[in-house]
Design an enzyme around this catalytic site. Structure first.
Site, PDB file in Angstrom:
ATOM      1  N   ASP A  95       0.854  -1.170   0.000  1.00 55.26           N
ATOM      2  CA  ASP A  95       0.000   0.000   0.000  1.00 55.26           C
ATOM      3  C   ASP A  95       0.901   1.234   0.000  1.00 55.26           C
ATOM      4  O   ASP A  95       2.102   1.136   0.260  1.00 55.26           O
ATOM      5  CB  ASP A  95      -0.877  -0.036   1.262  1.00 55.26           C
ATOM      6  CG  ASP A  95      -1.757   1.187   1.403  1.00 55.26           C
ATOM      7  OD1 ASP A  95      -2.298   1.651   0.386  1.00 55.26           O
ATOM      8  OD2 ASP A  95      -1.882   1.690   2.528  1.00 55.26           O
ATOM      9  N   LYS A  96       0.340   2.404  -0.317  1.00 58.17           N
ATOM     10  CA  LYS A  96       1.158   3.623  -0.304  1.00 58.17           C
ATOM     11  C   LYS A  96       0.891   4.462   0.940  1.00 58.17           C
ATOM     12  O   LYS A  96       1.760   4.644   1.771  1.00 58.17           O
ATOM     13  CB  LYS A  96       0.900   4.465  -1.560  1.00 58.17           C
ATOM     14  CG  LYS A  96       1.783   5.728  -1.620  1.00 58.17           C
ATOM     15  CD  LYS A  96       1.416   6.620  -2.788  1.00 58.17           C
ATOM     16  CE  LYS A  96       0.197   7.457  -2.497  1.00 58.17           C
ATOM     17  NZ  LYS A  96       0.401   8.461  -1.429  1.00 58.17           N
ATOM     18  N   PHE A 133     -19.271  11.822   4.391  1.00 57.16           N
ATOM     19  CA  PHE A 133     -18.326  11.316   3.396  1.00 57.16           C
ATOM     20  C   PHE A 133     -18.405   9.794   3.339  1.00 57.16           C
ATOM     21  O   PHE A 133     -18.595   9.128   4.351  1.00 57.16           O
ATOM     22  CB  PHE A 133     -16.895  11.725   3.770  1.00 57.16           C
ATOM     23  CG  PHE A 133     -15.850  11.135   2.859  1.00 57.16           C
ATOM     24  CD1 PHE A 133     -15.487  11.769   1.686  1.00 57.16           C
ATOM     25  CD2 PHE A 133     -15.247   9.927   3.174  1.00 57.16           C
ATOM     26  CE1 PHE A 133     -14.539  11.222   0.848  1.00 57.16           C
ATOM     27  CE2 PHE A 133     -14.293   9.366   2.344  1.00 57.16           C
ATOM     28  CZ  PHE A 133     -13.939  10.021   1.174  1.00 57.16           C
ATOM     29  N   LYS A 164     -16.936  19.735   0.007  1.00 56.74           N
ATOM     30  CA  LYS A 164     -15.554  19.467  -0.399  1.00 56.74           C
ATOM     31  C   LYS A 164     -15.468  18.009  -0.817  1.00 56.74           C
ATOM     32  O   LYS A 164     -16.129  17.136  -0.239  1.00 56.74           O
ATOM     33  CB  LYS A 164     -14.578  19.762   0.745  1.00 56.74           C
ATOM     34  CG  LYS A 164     -14.762  18.902   1.982  1.00 56.74           C
ATOM     35  CD  LYS A 164     -13.824  19.320   3.107  1.00 56.74           C
ATOM     36  CE  LYS A 164     -14.019  18.422   4.329  1.00 56.74           C
ATOM     37  NZ  LYS A 164     -13.247  18.867   5.502  1.00 56.74           N
ATOM     38  N   GLY A 199      -4.900   3.693  -3.753  1.00 55.74           N
ATOM     39  CA  GLY A 199      -6.145   4.312  -4.202  1.00 55.74           C
ATOM     40  C   GLY A 199      -5.945   5.728  -4.689  1.00 55.74           C
ATOM     41  O   GLY A 199      -6.901   6.382  -5.105  1.00 55.74           O
ATOM     42  N   ARG A 203      -5.639   4.039  -8.105  1.00 56.65           N
ATOM     43  CA  ARG A 203      -7.097   4.013  -7.946  1.00 56.65           C
ATOM     44  C   ARG A 203      -7.610   2.591  -7.714  1.00 56.65           C
ATOM     45  O   ARG A 203      -8.658   2.194  -8.218  1.00 56.65           O
ATOM     46  CB  ARG A 203      -7.780   4.612  -9.166  1.00 56.65           C
ATOM     47  CG  ARG A 203      -7.489   6.078  -9.427  1.00 56.65           C
ATOM     48  CD  ARG A 203      -8.079   6.966  -8.357  1.00 56.65           C
ATOM     49  NE  ARG A 203      -8.143   8.372  -8.755  1.00 56.65           N
ATOM     50  CZ  ARG A 203      -8.460   9.346  -7.925  1.00 56.65           C
ATOM     51  NH1 ARG A 203      -8.698   9.080  -6.652  1.00 56.65           N
ATOM     52  NH2 ARG A 203      -8.516  10.590  -8.338  1.00 56.65           N
ATOM     53  N   ASP A 263      -1.440  -0.842   6.048  1.00 58.32           N
ATOM     54  CA  ASP A 263      -1.743  -0.349   7.391  1.00 58.32           C
ATOM     55  C   ASP A 263      -3.217  -0.112   7.643  1.00 58.32           C
ATOM     56  O   ASP A 263      -3.595   0.208   8.766  1.00 58.32           O
ATOM     57  CB  ASP A 263      -0.991   0.961   7.632  1.00 58.32           C
ATOM     58  CG  ASP A 263      -1.594   2.117   6.852  1.00 58.32           C
ATOM     59  OD1 ASP A 263      -1.715   3.216   7.421  1.00 58.32           O
ATOM     60  OD2 ASP A 263      -1.943   1.923   5.679  1.00 58.32           O
ATOM     61  N   ASN A 303      -8.577  -1.312   4.430  1.00 57.44           N
ATOM     62  CA  ASN A 303      -8.700  -1.632   3.008  1.00 57.44           C
ATOM     63  C   ASN A 303      -7.581  -2.544   2.522  1.00 57.44           C
ATOM     64  O   ASN A 303      -7.595  -2.973   1.369  1.00 57.44           O
ATOM     65  CB  ASN A 303      -8.726  -0.345   2.173  1.00 57.44           C
ATOM     66  CG  ASN A 303      -7.463   0.476   2.339  1.00 57.44           C
ATOM     67  OD1 ASN A 303      -6.780   0.391   3.356  1.00 57.44           O
ATOM     68  ND2 ASN A 303      -7.138   1.274   1.346  1.00 57.44           N
ATOM     69  N   ASP A 304      -6.607  -2.838   3.372  1.00 55.80           N
ATOM     70  CA  ASP A 304      -5.505  -3.725   2.989  1.00 55.80           C
ATOM     71  C   ASP A 304      -5.679  -5.137   3.528  1.00 55.80           C
ATOM     72  O   ASP A 304      -4.850  -6.011   3.247  1.00 55.80           O
ATOM     73  CB  ASP A 304      -4.172  -3.164   3.507  1.00 55.80           C
ATOM     74  CG  ASP A 304      -3.877  -1.774   2.970  1.00 55.80           C
ATOM     75  OD1 ASP A 304      -4.109  -1.562   1.770  1.00 55.80           O
ATOM     76  OD2 ASP A 304      -3.441  -0.904   3.744  1.00 55.80           O
TER      77      ASP A 304
END
Length: 1199
Positions: free
Chosen positions: A427-428, A587, A610, A726, A834, A860, A863-864
């Site tokens: 992951d980033k 959100f 936003k 993402g 993405r 971390d 979503n991982d």
């Protein structure tokens, strides 16, 4: 903050709709009572007849694997599922029959010891779980006992329908429906770290109908009925209704308090137990992690099957020879071997029934040669892996002091797998980067503000074609932030100077939006007056802090207002503003935006929004696009700088429009229906339109310390890194440059859906035809990339593959994924942008299954989780995004840079130790087993064992087991410093050099050679020679004991030759095992001969006084070790493998000599194409070419 006590400004329901008396329409309530929604709970009414009929489970929670009744049967089943243990069980049963070559007791005891050790380990682990269960189940909470009286009760005694009172900082004992709290508006704050790892507090609020019950006595006559969904694992959804005082009110997740979450910043709450025990959502989510086994362990199983085949083969061969010999013993009434009395023998040696005798001999041989199978192998490996994990956990170099986080090996099954990783999928955000956002730039009214250079800009400043270098040369643009979350410098809008800007009104609206459009909670330090914020994400905290630092200080929130201070343009003084908070449109990852609807002090209705540029630009009004082009240009520049951007926009609402929206929105939120979320989304979309663009924010998520250096070392080790994120493609690409995954001269194969061609395809009316055309476009781009890849292979150029999420969807389809993988594997770097969580998991599965190589996933966030569980090894980063990744991982570390030491040091050591340990196990058992086989040949395959029963049984348990455990725990071929200095050493694991079939058969052959030397030397030197002073020759007891002594010496000395790194523990275990054999022989020999049999007084009376015994032992040991010593010497001198080359230059003191080091590095199996090292090599080649520009060059070097 200054050590003062903090005061929190509380607020009521900020989510979506105001509290009120909600009603349920018939169609909305249709789910209740239907399938999956049948639960009915009678609150505070335990004596009710219906309550007793429902018989819901109690609140006792059990996480243990066994119970007192099931431990023995279940644990025995687990042990005998292993084929080796099952074999020894069958042999133990057969040992009670006359065909057994040894006594039953001597065979059963070692099996009992080994199985008991494994069961003891299981029992210890389960007991730890049991003690934890006892502690949790015995916690206490106040429960209503009737008449408004609350008494302490244990958690385990709670029942569904009970009303409990939970105090501040206490855990919720079950899933509760919030009835009321210490606040007048019935709100409370909940920490859900134990559930999802998130540290930010969640706001919960009771329904208005129960919010008035704030005293213990008020529940004396309280009665209610809750109808809701059945127990399920969804943490974030809940559908139900509460019937109280003839009113029915809808229940939502906002009223649900989950077990194991904690009450924070609230004095107390009252709640009704809705789900208890294993029905609670946290227990519904507690699934076993996927079972993972290392490749070495799988190959070890194959080796054991080979040994079983060998065992049955030699048993079969021996039985044939035995049958032939037995049949020939009596021919025409003449006895060939008359001393065996074949004319008067039992069925086991009857010449007339030779076939039956051969069959019975086969059973005897299968039992006798069972010593080929190492009975203690499994339990020894389990012990070694646990000890290795302790060393990993205790490594001070992987301890992160800032968060007090050491490394934590959550499973020990995969230690050696750490030494064989070929592909890392990372992951980033939060993994390569810090996930600690800093507000650094912004675009307002088409003007870009912010002069601080980002980390990516500084990295790109040295590129030959970079415009960043010119910008940075003008002065020092590197700032050290003094305020967490704020690293912004621009005198044009700081210190109130924004009022002098041409579009000051737009700037004012922009900063107001930052101060109002959020769900952050302010905390005021009463001593210093300073305000800090608790936000749901680092991004949101950075926005509120930025607004404060630029003059718009959000300081208070109530249930209906948001208050902030700003500079009044007329008076030029700070003025307090208070906006009435009407709705929050939350959100979500699907919406990619959040909005608030407020009423300002002038009575205007404002929608402040936003969100991501991909969803915001399309919602702009025609007259709201004045700054669109400039803003898009700035967003592109910010993405190039590695920043994360959001678009800010607003609109004014008229009263009629808002009134209609609020009515529909409130009804939708109050509805109890399966498609509630979809309805709410549709209504929200209808008002989030015709927006006026204000500008964009840009926050920086910095690289973690040591990430580029770690990636460089991993690349030198031959490990490939894939980044699955993402984020936008531009952001991911520039982060790739910053950490040297991308560099000058590296061709980029970009497969993107953001092209005019693909956008035109998306606009086709026929969606199926559109999807087919999109897929064809992606397939064409992949084929073009493969063509470029073949050209690159010829020219030795490095390639990088970059693909976005939409294209990845088609690339992962069954008929395309193989082609996509071929392209990806051929590239030096792969970046998937993405990407959804599901796509991350699918990519990981594709790489793991199709390549067959070891994959490691690291992340971390929640979503991982799919990616971590899908990979061979999952590494969780204990970072800002919570603990879900850690809870789903195999090993947890605090920083990405620790991966370097985890793999290159611990991974290499564990791989080497486990490989050597298993090979040695097979060696010592083959050496022992073949001495038995050779003696059987010598004795006409009679089934007579060469050794004493107990000596054979204890061979694997006492005399040879401890040294091999010491090898698996302590041995080091090279030091940790040299492991890091020469990363190519890691390639031994990638190529599986140390556990290849060649090496396994080599050790097996060494065992056969050792057995042959031991047997034939002993038998030839002792067969006809006088052994004692009286002239007596040796008998079976002397020959067997001498051979056994030689075996113990040889296998332990072989261990000493194999070890690279001696500790005093290894010395004690190796030489202590040999010494223990002599002690055992003396003690065992003085026991009554009915028990000690052939070992009675054999050492004291026969062997010890005989000089030939000591001479034979010495000679046989030297002769047996000589072949291995000669082979190892030649191989080390002329054909060294990686670790031997490093040992060589270490012993010669040449570890700092560049020439020697380069010689070693040139042996790498994979050319280094990414990282600092590859970048420098590319720079040298570039300089050597004297300015030659490669025709395909699309990027430039990072200096």
């Amino acid at each position: 903050m200054g050590g003062g006590r903090k005061r929190r400004h509380h607020f009521g329901k900020i989510h979506s709709f105001a509290r009120g008396k909600a009603t349920l329409r018939d169609e909305e309530h249709s789910l209740i009572g239907g399938p999956g929604f049948s639960r009915r709970v009678y609150i505070n009414d335990p004596e009710r007849f219906e309550s007793n009929l429902l018989n819901y489970g109690d609140n006792y929670v059990k996480t243990t694997k066994y119970t007192l009744a099931t431990f023995i049967p279940k644990s025995l089943f687990e042990q005998f599922r292993r084929v080796a243990n099952f074999y020894f069980l069958v042999v133990a049963i057969l040992s009670f029959l006359p065909v057994s070559p040894y006594s039953a007791v001597s065979n059963v005891v070692p099996l009992v010891i080994v199985v008991a050790a494994s069961m003891g380990k299981e029992l210890l682990e389960d007991w730890k779980r049991k003690t934890q269960d006892i502690e949790i189940n015995n916690r206490t909470v106040k429960v209503h006992r009737g008449g408004g009286v609350f008494d302490q009760s244990k958690w385990r005694d709670l029942r569904v329908g009970d009303i409990v009172k939970v105090g501040k900082d206490q855990f919720f004992p079950a899933d509760l429906i919030l009835l009321s709290s210490s606040y007048d508006d019935a709100i409370c704050y909940v920490e859900t770290m134990n559930l999802d790892g998130e540290t930010n507090l969640k706001l919960k609020q009771a329904m208005e109908g129960t919010s008035k019950f704030q005293e213990d006595s008020s529940f004396g006559n309280f009665k209610a009925i809750i109808k809701c969904e059945d127990p399920n694992a969804n943490l974030y959804a809940f559908v139900g209704s509460l019937d109280h005082e003839d009113q029915q009110q809808p229940l939502a997740p906002q009223q649900l308090l989950l077990r194991d979450s904690k009450l924070r910043n609230t004095d107390f709450i009252f709640g009704a137990v809705i789900f208890s025990g294993h029905d609670t959502k946290v227990m519904q989510n507690s699934t076993e992690p996927p079972s993972k086994r290392s490749k070495i362990e799988k190959r070890m199983d194959k080796v054991i099957y080979c040994l079983f085949f060998l065992l049955f083969l030699i048993s079969f061969i021996g039985s044939i020879f035995f049958g032939i010999s037995t049949k020939d013993d009596l021919e025409n009434g003449k006895m060939k071997r008359w001393y065996l009395r074949p004319d008067d023998s039992t069925i086991y040696y009857d010449p007339k029934n030779a076939a039956v005798a051969a069959l019975l001999h086969f059973l005897t041989a299968v039992m006798l040669y069972g010593y080929f199978i190492p009975i203690s192998l499994y339990v020894s490996i389990e012990i070694v892996k646990v000890l290795q994990s302790i060393f990993i956990n205790g490594d001070i170099h992987m301890y992160y002091a800032e968060t007090d986080q050491p490394a934590h090996a959550r499973t020990s099954n995969l230690n050696e797998e750490l030494g064989q990783v070929e592909t890392i999928l990372s992951d980033k955000t939060g993994t390569l980067t810090c996930n600690s956002m800093e507000f650094i730039k912004c675009s307002i009214a088409g003007v870009s503000y912010g002069r601080v250079a980002t980390e990516v800009e500084r990295a790109l400043s040295g590129r030959t074609d970079s415009s960043f270098g010119q910008k940075l040369k003008g002065g020092n643009n590197v700032a050290v932030p003094t305020i967490k979350g704020f690293n912004f410098q621009d005198e044009r809008i700081m210190n109130g100077n924004w009022v002098k800007e041409p579009n000051s009104n737009v700037i004012q609206n922009f900063l107001r939006l930052l101060a109002v459009c959020h769900t952050a909670v302010p905390e005021v330090d009463e001593k210093t007056g300073k305000i800090s914020y608790e936000a749901e994400s680092p991004d949101e905290a950075a926005f509120v802090i930025a607004a404060r630092e630029l003059g718009f200080e959000f300081y208070e929130r109530t249930h209906s207002t948001t208050s902030f201070r700003e500079l009044d343009l007329k008076s030029a003084k700070k003025a307090q503003r208070s906006y009435k908070l009407l709705n929050i449109l939350e959100f979500s990852s699907a919406r990619k935006r959040m909005s608030v609807i407020v009423r300002d002090e002038e009575g205007k209705l404002l929608l402040l929004s936003k969100g991501a540029d991909s969803v915001m630009f399309e919602r702009l009004a025609k007259n709201g696009r004045e700054f669109e082009e400039k803003t898009k240009q700035h967003i592109s520049e910010y993405a190039d700088s590695g920043l994360r951007t959001l678009i800010l926009a607003y609109r004014e609402l008229d009263e009629e429009e808002y009134s209609q929206f609020n009515k529909e929105f409130t009804e939708a939120k109050n509805s109890v229906s399966a498609d509630q979320e979809r309805i709410v989304e549709e209504i929200s979309q209808n008002i989030e339109k015709d927006l006026i663009l204000l500008g964009a924010t840009a926050v920086e998520d910095k690289l973690q310390n040591g990430v580029p250096e770690c990636i460089d070392k991993l690349a030198q080790a031959g490990i490939k890194l894939w980044v699955l994120t993402g984020d936008k493609m531009e952001t991911a690409i520039n982060i790739g440059f910053a950490c040297s995954l991308l560099r000058q001269g590296m061709k980029q194969i970009i497969i993107s859906s953001d092209t005019p061609e693909i956008k035109s395809l998306e606009n086709m009316e026929d969606k199926s035809a559109s999807e087919a055309a999109l897929k064809a476009s992606v397939l064409r781009q992949i084929k073009d990339g493969k063509a470029l890849l073949s050209t690159s292979d010829e020219n030795s150029d490095a390639l990088a593959l970059i693909i976005d999420g939409k294209s990845l969807t088609y690339a992962l389809e069954d008929d395309v994924k193989d082609l996509f993988l071929e392209l990806a594997v051929g590239c030096a770097s792969v970046i998937c942008c993405r990407s959804s969580p599901k796509q991350k998991a699918l990519v990981t599965r594709l790489v793991k299954i199709k390549t067959g190589k070891t994959t490691l996933a690291i992340g971390d966030g929640a979503n991982d989780v799919g990616m971590l569980q899908e990979a061979d090894i999952g590494i969780g980063i204990s970072g800002v995004e919570g603990m879900q990744a850690v809870m789903s991982s195999d090993i947890a570390i605090a920083q990405f840079r620790f991966l370097e030491r985890l793999l290159l040091v611990h991974g290499h050591w564990c791989y080497r130790r486990i490989s050597s340990m298993i090979c040695y196990f097979f060696y010592k058992n083959i050496a022992f087993g073949f001495t038995l086989f050779f003696y059987e040949m010598y004795a006409s395959f009679s089934g007579q064992p060469a050794y004493n029963d107990w000596c054979m049984s204890l061979y694997n348990v006492f005399f040879t087991s401890l040294p091999v455990i010491a090898l698996g725990v302590f041995d080091q071929d090279v030091s940790s410093k040299l492991c890091l200095k020469f990363p190519l050493l890691y390639q031994e694991g990638m190529k599986n050099v140390l556990f290849s079939w060649k090496r396994i058969f080599g050790w097996a052959f060494n065992g056969v050679v050792s057995a042959a030397i031991i047997f034939f030397f002993c038998i030839r030197t002792m067969e006809h020679q006088a052994f004692r002073k009286g002239g007596e020759v040796v008998g079976l007891e002397v020959l067997g004991t001498t051979m056994y002594t030689c075996v113990v010496w040889v296998v332990n000395c072989q261990m000493a030759l194999s070890i690279s790194y001696f500790t005093y523990i290894q010395h004690i275990f190796i030489w202590g095992s040999i010494l223990f054999w002599y002690i055992f022989l003396m003690i065992y020999g003085i026991i009554d001969p009915s028990f000690s049999t052939t070992a009675y007084e054999v050492f004291i009376e026969a062997l010890a006084p005989a000089p030939s015994f000591w001479f034979i032992t010495l000679f046989v040991v030297i002769a047996s070790l000589l072949p291995y010593f000669a082979y190892a010497s030649v191989q080390f001198r002329f054909f060294p493998v990686y670790h031997q080359m490093i040992q060589w230059i270490r012993n010669d003191g040449q570890t700092n000599d560049p020439e020697f080091c380069n010689v070693v590095r040139q042996r790498s199996i994979r050319h280094t194409t990414v990282g600092f090292t590859a970048r420098l090599e590319a720079s040298r080649r570039f300089e050597a070419s004297k300015g030659f520009e490669a025709p395909f060059e699309v990027t430039s070097d990072i200096r």
